[in-house]
Design an enzyme around this catalytic site. Sequence first.
Site, PDB file in Angstrom:
ATOM      1  N   ASP A 190      22.701 -41.679 -27.215  1.00  0.00           N
ATOM      2  CA  ASP A 190      23.903 -42.482 -27.419  1.00  0.00           C
ATOM      3  C   ASP A 190      23.988 -43.591 -26.371  1.00  0.00           C
ATOM      4  O   ASP A 190      23.745 -43.344 -25.178  1.00  0.00           O
ATOM      5  CB  ASP A 190      25.116 -41.537 -27.295  1.00  0.00           C
ATOM      6  CG  ASP A 190      26.405 -42.188 -27.731  1.00  0.00           C
ATOM      7  OD1 ASP A 190      26.510 -42.550 -28.905  1.00  0.00           O
ATOM      8  OD2 ASP A 190      27.314 -42.332 -26.888  1.00  0.00           O
ATOM      9  N   GLU A 244      19.819 -45.422 -29.086  1.00  0.00           N
ATOM     10  CA  GLU A 244      20.789 -46.321 -29.712  1.00  0.00           C
ATOM     11  C   GLU A 244      20.929 -47.519 -28.776  1.00  0.00           C
ATOM     12  O   GLU A 244      21.661 -47.462 -27.787  1.00  0.00           O
ATOM     13  CB  GLU A 244      22.147 -45.619 -29.878  1.00  0.00           C
ATOM     14  CG  GLU A 244      23.124 -46.480 -30.656  1.00  0.00           C
ATOM     15  CD  GLU A 244      24.601 -46.266 -30.313  1.00  0.00           C
ATOM     16  OE1 GLU A 244      25.448 -46.668 -31.104  1.00  0.00           O
ATOM     17  OE2 GLU A 244      24.891 -45.707 -29.226  1.00  0.00           O
TER      18      GLU A 244
END
Length: 501
Positions: A190, A244
């Site tokens: 993330d 990401e």
Amino acid sequence: MEIPWWRDAVVYEIYVRSFADASGDGVGDLVGVRERLPYLRRLGVDAVWLTPFYPSPMADGGYDVADYRGVDPLFGTLADFETLIHDAHQHGLKVLVDIVPNHSSSAHPWFQEALRGERRDRYMFADQPNNWQSTFSGPAWTQVPDGQWYLHLFAPEQPDFNWRNPEVHQEFLDILKFWLDRGVDGFRIDVAMGLYKAEGLPDVKDQSFKAASPVWGQPEVHEVYRNWRKLLDTYPGRRMAVGEVWTDSSADLALYVRPDELHQSFNFAWLQAPWSPTAFKKVIDETLATVPFATWVLSNHDVVRHRTRYEVSDPGTGLMRAKAALLAMLALPGSAYLYQGEELGLPEVTDLPPEARQDPVFFQSEGKLPGRDGCRVPLPWSSEGDSLGFSPDGVRPWLPQPEEFAALSVASQDGHPGSTLEFYRQALACRRELAGVIPYTLEWLDSPEGALFFARGSLICAINCGTEAVRLPAHDNVLLASGPLTDGLLPPDSAVWLHAG
Ligand code: NOJ
């Protein structure tokens, strides 16, 4: 060289809250995922990525983690996770889990300690805030009762870690080991371009995701991924990590996937490209020129579903384009990430009432931004019942489903030739047959205005983004088309796979 499994893998993103609810509380869970493994196997994907299921107050759908080594009772137990991973492997599916290293939940014991005035150096505390804004709107700083401030690039319930503290490094290496020891095949990282902030925390003019920014993409972050890579490489079975990374430059993106760093990063340029052959070609060329292992993605739990993004005045165009874009994407070299529900052709739900909305983006922007709930509506498995088969009967799902979901449900499409679900199954089966036969490289073919033609060995893909039907490139036979071909022509908003010699 042996080809690693992830190079050409099709990975299916499971937003766990919205996939399938076995426990009957209206929220999806791990047992729900396990029960649907045969569906995923039949769909033809190679791997699943599970969004966070860790203990969390759910201020941001679980991206606010209070304990990185557990399972929230909302989603099940650690034993459920262990059974799930075992069964997934039995079905031949790899499993990726989400790691959230930029911030924890404010309920995390470390932050609770920090609030008591102890060990604040694990987070970003300061006597004065700077001008940084939260990605979700509003200031990125919140004051604590003793007067200090802490940084949160997302919700106030998501304090940013201080990666200049070695303890944070050690903690995350231990967390990765914890899940690797439980057999996970990889990690989705993330906000991978976050973690470090520029020394001195200078004010910024523009806070969008830029390659050169004091907020994102500090050079020190690469050392973190080098260490993670070393750890992953000590495990058998080619464990991997996908980042990401939001950035405005493909050269910057490439830094994250250097040979000793992450294996992949999401290619958001593909998702952001408008419906245009020149835009698609540009992204494809840049991607293949800059990263060793390409990835492609059209939708995820943070963006408007691509069927709706592609919709123009003519109803139906969005779905036609979505299917055509899928064929183009699955024909490209590299790995593809699908988002749950796209195989049903689900649209974005744009009319959720304010009282149903849950995304902190909606609240932090005081309703100015709709937020991301519209792509997170629970999946319709059957065409009837209170939750269309998402939860046991009699239970209402955590977000209301629109009426049109009934006709798009798995039950409504399963076995129906011409349905979006059957189209996805065919495309994935055909891709599987071609894997290993066609080369990784791509060759552009001459194409008429509005269209793009490319070849990978004996596979030719043609996509028509224009307004006129176009003649197909020379071929022996048609493998699969996203819609009907008329008189040997490829109509607008369609794509086709052809076999040639
Ligand atoms: C990216 C995740 O995909 C998104 O859902 C989340 O809100 C932010 N990171 C913050 O963790």
